[in-house]
Design a protein around this motif. Sequence first.
Motif, mmCIF file in Angstrom:
data_model
loop_
_atom_site.group_PDB
_atom_site.id
_atom_site.type_symbol
_atom_site.label_atom_id
_atom_site.label_comp_id
_atom_site.label_asym_id
_atom_site.label_seq_id
_atom_site.Cartn_x
_atom_site.Cartn_y
_atom_site.Cartn_z
ATOM 1 N N LEU A 38 -32.351 38.019 54.622
ATOM 2 C CA LEU A 38 -32.250 36.608 55.026
ATOM 3 C C LEU A 38 -32.945 35.692 54.027
ATOM 4 O O LEU A 38 -32.453 34.598 53.732
ATOM 5 C CB LEU A 38 -32.837 36.407 56.418
ATOM 6 N N ASN A 39 -34.080 36.134 53.500
ATOM 7 C CA ASN A 39 -34.789 35.348 52.488
ATOM 8 C C ASN A 39 -33.919 35.163 51.244
ATOM 9 O O ASN A 39 -33.813 34.050 50.707
ATOM 10 C CB ASN A 39 -36.115 36.017 52.133
ATOM 11 N N LEU A 40 -33.291 36.244 50.796
ATOM 12 C CA LEU A 40 -32.399 36.139 49.635
ATOM 13 C C LEU A 40 -31.206 35.240 49.942
ATOM 14 O O LEU A 40 -30.767 34.455 49.092
ATOM 15 C CB LEU A 40 -31.910 37.531 49.215
ATOM 16 N N MET A 41 -30.685 35.344 51.159
ATOM 17 C CA MET A 41 -29.554 34.503 51.552
ATOM 18 C C MET A 41 -29.941 33.023 51.551
ATOM 19 O O MET A 41 -29.161 32.165 51.129
ATOM 20 C CB MET A 41 -29.027 34.928 52.921
ATOM 21 N N ASP A 42 -31.148 32.732 52.011
ATOM 22 C CA ASP A 42 -31.627 31.350 52.007
ATOM 23 C C ASP A 42 -31.747 30.831 50.576
ATOM 24 O O ASP A 42 -31.405 29.678 50.294
ATOM 25 C CB ASP A 42 -32.971 31.256 52.736
ATOM 26 N N GLN A 43 -32.205 31.677 49.668
ATOM 27 C CA GLN A 43 -32.327 31.271 48.267
ATOM 28 C C GLN A 43 -30.971 30.968 47.646
ATOM 29 O O GLN A 43 -30.808 29.957 46.951
ATOM 30 C CB GLN A 43 -33.034 32.363 47.461
#
Length: 184
Positions: A38-43
């Motif tokens: 999810l963190n990578l997706m947000d980035q």
Amino acid sequence: MNKPTLYKTVDATRISISELMQPSHSNFNGKIHGGYILNLMDQIAFACASKHSENYCVTAAVDTVNFRKPIEIGELVTMKASINYVGGTSMVVGIRVESQNIRTGEVKHSNSSYFTMVAKDSDGKSIKVPGLILKSDVQVKRFLKAIKRIESKKTRQIEFEGKEFSRENYMNVLSEHNVKLEID
């Protein structure tokens, strides 16, 4: 100062990133932690929306995160993001996550999601974003699906947050589910 672009194609702001999954990204079950993904997706949503709007963007909502298949340590994760919808100041970024087993070459669709991003000026105020040029039926479908998700969310808010809400109107729905009411 350059005049902002009035419209952009979906392809003009499409972004793709890849990262090898490390043991430090795993959960207690030995799979890659969903929070890390999810963190990578947000980035990537931020990068895609900022590229489209040519401004700083913030995440306003995350809709329909589907964890389809687990990602293993050592797999190469590739995320693909594109603008699916634009409003006045907001954009919906569609993200597809694929993981590839480096040894076998097998690629699996691991995750999908939709991030609503809002463009901001230097004072933190929401600002207008460029429109979207749609060049294929797939792009038209994605745009229309985003509209339907937005409409559905508004309908749910009206239905369940309005003054007219009464649980008695939903007793037949509740009785069909694994729930026990103990309301005073």
